[in-house]
Design a protein around this motif. Structure first.
Motif, mmCIF file in Angstrom:
data_model
loop_
_atom_site.group_PDB
_atom_site.id
_atom_site.type_symbol
_atom_site.label_atom_id
_atom_site.label_comp_id
_atom_site.label_asym_id
_atom_site.label_seq_id
_atom_site.Cartn_x
_atom_site.Cartn_y
_atom_site.Cartn_z
ATOM 1 N N HIS A 1 -1.858 89.425 98.331
ATOM 2 C CA HIS A 1 -1.146 90.175 98.903
ATOM 3 C C HIS A 1 -0.499 91.318 98.130
ATOM 4 C CE1 HIS A 1 1.601 91.266 102.818
ATOM 5 N NE2 HIS A 1 1.231 92.072 102.338
ATOM 6 N N ASP B 1 -3.227 99.386 98.461
ATOM 7 C CA ASP B 1 -2.311 99.384 99.818
ATOM 8 C C ASP B 1 -2.460 100.479 100.748
ATOM 9 O OD1 ASP B 1 -0.392 100.311 99.109
ATOM 10 O OD2 ASP B 1 1.232 99.087 100.003
ATOM 11 N N TYR C 1 -8.102 95.117 104.366
ATOM 12 C CA TYR C 1 -7.627 94.771 104.067
ATOM 13 C C TYR C 1 -7.800 92.794 103.313
ATOM 14 C CZ TYR C 1 -9.731 90.249 106.700
ATOM 15 O OH TYR C 1 -10.107 88.969 107.135
ATOM 16 N N GLU D 1 -0.709 88.664 108.278
ATOM 17 C CA GLU D 1 -0.065 89.566 110.333
ATOM 18 C C GLU D 1 0.236 90.987 109.895
ATOM 19 O OE1 GLU D 1 -0.419 87.478 113.131
ATOM 20 O OE2 GLU D 1 -0.680 86.457 111.504
ATOM 21 N N GLN D 2 -0.625 91.388 110.520
ATOM 22 C CA GLN D 2 0.014 92.489 110.438
ATOM 23 C C GLN D 2 1.073 93.026 110.560
ATOM 24 O OE1 GLN D 2 -1.523 95.500 109.985
ATOM 25 N NE2 GLN D 2 -2.934 96.519 110.935
ATOM 26 N N LEU E 1 0.130 101.338 110.140
ATOM 27 C CA LEU E 1 -0.235 100.549 109.787
ATOM 28 C C LEU E 1 -0.784 99.610 109.099
ATOM 29 C CD1 LEU E 1 -2.820 99.535 113.230
ATOM 30 C CD2 LEU E 1 -0.061 98.893 112.707
ATOM 31 N N MET F 1 -2.215 97.616 107.084
ATOM 32 C CA MET F 1 -3.679 96.887 106.666
ATOM 33 C C MET F 1 -4.129 97.928 107.951
ATOM 34 S SD MET F 1 -4.037 93.157 106.428
ATOM 35 C CE MET F 1 -3.481 92.242 107.766
ATOM 36 N N ASP F 2 -5.975 98.137 107.408
ATOM 37 C CA ASP F 2 -7.120 99.101 108.222
ATOM 38 C C ASP F 2 -6.847 98.071 109.759
ATOM 39 O OD1 ASP F 2 -10.221 99.192 109.322
ATOM 40 O OD2 ASP F 2 -9.780 100.931 107.641
ATOM 41 N N GLU F 3 -6.387 99.044 110.967
ATOM 42 C CA GLU F 3 -6.547 98.018 111.895
ATOM 43 C C GLU F 3 -7.603 98.220 112.690
ATOM 44 O OE1 GLU F 3 -5.089 99.501 116.305
ATOM 45 O OE2 GLU F 3 -4.968 101.144 115.456
ATOM 46 N N PHE G 1 -8.899 94.607 110.690
ATOM 47 C CA PHE G 1 -8.025 93.776 111.253
ATOM 48 C C PHE G 1 -8.189 92.935 112.351
ATOM 49 C CE2 PHE G 1 -3.814 92.097 113.715
ATOM 50 C CZ PHE G 1 -3.268 90.853 112.412
ATOM 51 N N GLU G 2 -8.447 93.521 113.246
ATOM 52 C CA GLU G 2 -8.500 93.582 115.154
ATOM 53 C C GLU G 2 -10.339 93.451 114.481
ATOM 54 O OE1 GLU G 2 -6.566 93.244 117.280
ATOM 55 O OE2 GLU G 2 -5.149 94.664 116.353
#
Length: 790
Positions: free
Chosen positions: A478, A487, A492, A497-498, A514, A516-518, A521-522
């Motif tokens: 990271h 990034d 991802y 954490e997002q 955001l 990371m790619d939403e 991540f979800e």
């Protein structure tokens, strides 16, 4: 008949050789989907020739197939000269004039070949079994000769080699006409001269690169700032491989196949110049995982699709001890070896690098080795890979089954590193990884713990391994991802954490962004199911399999030429339905065929039979080719094995059918039923057959020769049945119908393969042969006519 049979053999050889050469020539000039369209429409010329036979015979009443055969030979060099001499326009739409001009010049030789072959069958329907056998034998030898011919004399040479072969066929038919074959001798001599001029380099025409967005080589050469030039070009059955150098980048050369799919070859200075090496390791995401690997995690690497060697350089700079570089195109490997003075001998002068010429998936399926790293850069294979032009953009390197193979060949600490071109490709890679882990009993959350993605904004990279990444693993990555600017889109990491933050945009001002790619991540938290993502996506990012291996098909439905063919197939089916089931009074017009069709149920049945035989045969041929690819690997060798075995079997079957004197209908029904049965059996048990027989080519022969044998019966027996029922004057109609539906069957196989899968294409082909078996028996019962012995 002593000269007619060998003449038909030569015509078939010349026609298929010319078809194969056009596929390779147009692959350089046009985008992949236009190659498919041009060749397919050109092949309609074979059927068109049969349809025009009666009109042609009125123009040339004496030995019309001799005249058309000689003109076929003459038309080949004329067609090639016209195609290569035409200005290359950007073919962004199907309706542009240039596209149809290419089709017209390509179709003329095939139309003349169709006139010749149909004329022979029309003249000697009672000899259709032996004639069909020689026809298939010519195609068999042509398919086998394609690869060595391209390696020796190149695309234009192969195209022109078909001219003297066709000229010799014209001479033989002229001898049969009992007159001195003047036109045949002229066509033979002119064809031979044109062929020798090119092969002996008296005249060296070149195939120009097409001006379109898929041809990176054209853009590189046409850029006035690049000062680029072609260093060398080599032809093979894979296509034309070009090595291009640019004065702007003296430390790089680029290899292109058919003007596309550029692959960089670096100068040896990259191992000595830290700034040059640093530029590659910083900007090319494939190097990123090496920053965190211990020496024990870099013992071995498998590079699939190594091309000009960029990934090999990355692995060497990363400190990998043993590297296996697998490349399917032998010309690329040879060019890299021949330029070892430039590249430092990455394929020939380094003890820890082993270059293997083989298709990557085939290599790993047959390897018992495990690797610390398996490295792939998604290739741009939007080219016609098959010498027939029918296998378009399939890629067995990126399917759910291939990911299982890669995971199986990793060491406990190993990982897969894949470089993509877009976030859309990353989403599809995620679909494949999730499916591969699902087949191993893992849920989506567990699957996402075993992968991460990052991007500089271009060429995103994905890393996958069998063991989950720990929080400490991702913490180190990271920090470095943010430091290097990796990034961007599609980023991802698991266990992170997002974060939302305000970003300034010139267009929209301040907006929440955001980290990371939403979607990724979800999905990793299972608050969003990946299957739901796939269903909701505007583009198709779902799982592709070995049965439906079209990784690049992101658009739903059919587009371009295949959509056109879908319409043509539906029109053909509608036309057949009208002809077979409409009231008789609709056909009491023009010529003798339609009134006879209206009156005679057996004629309508035979029309259905020849219609279905054309579609069914090509469904089986194309689908079986796709199955063979996984076992034989090299697409060109796979096609040669397929056509050789299938046509050899069909030729033997056709010869055997000549011994059938009675019960023609029963024989057609039985052999069609056997063809359907064998096709289904092979579809279910091909894995077991190839496992039991170690040599892939032998296993293919075990499957295909018997299938080809029973496939060789229905067509020639149908022609003889036509004569026995007193309808031999319509032989040309049935031959033309079969020719049209053969082209439509090829397109249908690709449509079914793309939308459902190639196994279903085999089942559909089997069903069509089953319908042939039933319909011909029912017709024999209803018509009450007994075939005469012929």
């Amino acid at each position: 008949m002593a000269t007619i049979r060998p003449a038909l053999f030569l015509i078939s050889f010349a026609a298929l050789t010319f078809e194969i050469s056009l596929t390779r020539i147009f692959s350089v000039m046009l985008s992949y989907h236009y190659v498919f369209a041009v060749v397919s429409f050109a092949l309609f010329g074979l059927a068109l020739g049969a349809i025009l036979l009666k009109s042609w015979q009125r123009v040339t009443p004496e030995w019309s197939f001799y005249v058309s055969g000689a003109l076929f030979a003459l038309s080949i060099p004329i067609s090639i000269i016209a195609i290569l001499g035409l200005p290359i326009a950007s073919l962004s739409t199907e309706g542009q004039l240039g596209f149809w001009i290419y089709i017209s010049f390509s179709a003329i030789p095939f139309t003349l070949a169709g006139l010749t072959i149909a004329g022979v069958f029309q003249e000697y329907p009672e000899r259709s079994s032996s004639l069909y056998a020689f026809d298939l034998l010519g195609a068999t030898i042509a398919a086998s000769a394609a690869v060595p011919l391209f390696d020796r004399i190149g695309g234009i040479g192969v195209a022109l080699s078909s001219a003297p072969v066709a000229g010799l066929a014209a001479v033989l038919t002229g001898v049969r006409a009992k007159t001195f074959p003047t036109l045949g001798v002229i066509s033979l001599l002119l064809g031979l001269v044109a062929f020798l001029f090119v092969v002996l380099h008296v005249f060296s025409p070149t195939v120009p690169i097409g001006r379109n967005h898929n041809k990176d080589m054209f853009h590189m050469l046409s850029n006035p700032l690049g000062a680029s030039e072609v260093v060398e070009s080599r032809w093979s059955a894979f296509g034309r491989t070009d090595l291009v150098a640019s004065a702007r980048r003296p430390n790089e050369m680029t290899l292109f196949v058919d003007g596309a799919a550029g692959s960089v070859m670096y100068a040896k200075s990259i191992f000595e110049d830290s700034e040059e090496a640093g530029h590659l390791t910083h900007h090319y995401g494939q190097y990123f995982p090496f920053r965190f690997l211990s020496d024990e995690e870099k013992d071995s690497a498998l590079i699939i699709g190594s091309g000009g060697g960029r990934d090999v350089v990355v692995a060497l700079l990363g400190g990998v001890k043993e590297i296996t570089a697998v490349e399917v195109n032998p010309e690329i490997v040879e060019i890299v070896k021949d330029h070892e003075a430039f590249n430092g001998g990455i394929y020939s002068g380094m003890r820890n690098v082993k270059a293997v010429v083989q298709e990557g998936r085939h290599f790993i399926r047959n390897s018992r080795e495990t690797y610390d790293l398996i490295m792939l850069a998604i290739p741009v294979t939007k080219s016609s890979r098959s010498v027939e032009g029918y296998s378009l953009t399939e890629n067995y390197l990126f399917t759910a089954e291939s990911f299982e193979d890669y995971l199986d060949h990793l060491t406990p600490e190993g990982r897969i590193v894949i470089v993509a071109h877009s976030t859309l490709e990353v989403y599809r890679l995620v679909s494949l990884a999730v499916e591969a882990f699902r087949r191993r009993g893992l849920n989506e959350e567990e699957a996402f713990e075993r992968m991460y993605t990052f991007s500089t904004g271009m060429m995103p990279t994905m890393v996958i391994r069998n063991e989950p990444f720990t929080p400490s693993d991702t913490e180190r990555r990271h920090e470095m991802i943010h430091k290097l600017g990796y990034d961007r889109h599609g980023f991802y990491l698991p266990h992170v954490e997002q974060v939302a933050f305000l970003a300034q945009s010139l267009a929209a001002g301040q907006q929440i962004t955001l980290m990371m790619d939403e979607i990724l991540f979800e999905a990793s938290k299972e608050t969003l199911k990946w299957d739901e993502v796939v269903r909701a996506a505007v583009r198709d990012i779902g799982v592709v399999t070995d049965d439906r291996p079209f990784f690049y098909k992101f658009r739903g439905g059919l587009h371009g030429p295949l959509l056109t063919f879908e319409v043509l197939i539906l029109m053909a089916l509608a036309g057949l339905t009208v002809l077979v089931f409409s009231p008789r009074r609709l056909f009491l017009f023009g010529g003798s065929f339609f009134p006879q069709l209206a009156e005679r149920v057996e004629l309508r049945a035979l029309l259905v039979v020849f219609f279905l035989l054309g579609i069914g045969f090509m469904l089986l041929e194309i689908a079986l080719f796709q199955k063979l690819l996984l076992y034989i690997g090299n697409p060109l060798q796979a096609l040669s094995v397929l056509l050789f075995c299938l046509f050899l079997g069909a030729g033997l079957g056709s010869l055997a059918s000549s011994r059938v004197q009675k019960r023609l209908v029963l024989t057609i029904s039985v052999t069609s039923s056997l063809a359907a049965f064998l096709a289904i059996i092979y579809s279910f048990y091909h894995d077991d057959i190839f496992a039991a027989v170690q040599a892939p080519s032998t296993a293919a022969a075990v499957m295909l020769v018997p299938l080809g044998f029973v496939l060789g019966f229905p067509f020639p027996l149908g022609i003889r049945l036509l004569k026995s029922w007193g309808h031999d004057e319509f032989t040309y109609v049935m031959w033309g119908t079969n020719g049209i539906t053969s082209v439509l069957g090829s397109a249908l196989a690709m449509i079914v393969g793309m939308t459902i899968g190639f196994s279903f294409a085999i089942y559909l082909g089997a069903v069509l042969y089953g319908i042939v078996a039933v319909s011909i028996r029912l017709t024999d019962t209803r018509s009450g006519r007994s075939p005469r012995r012929i």
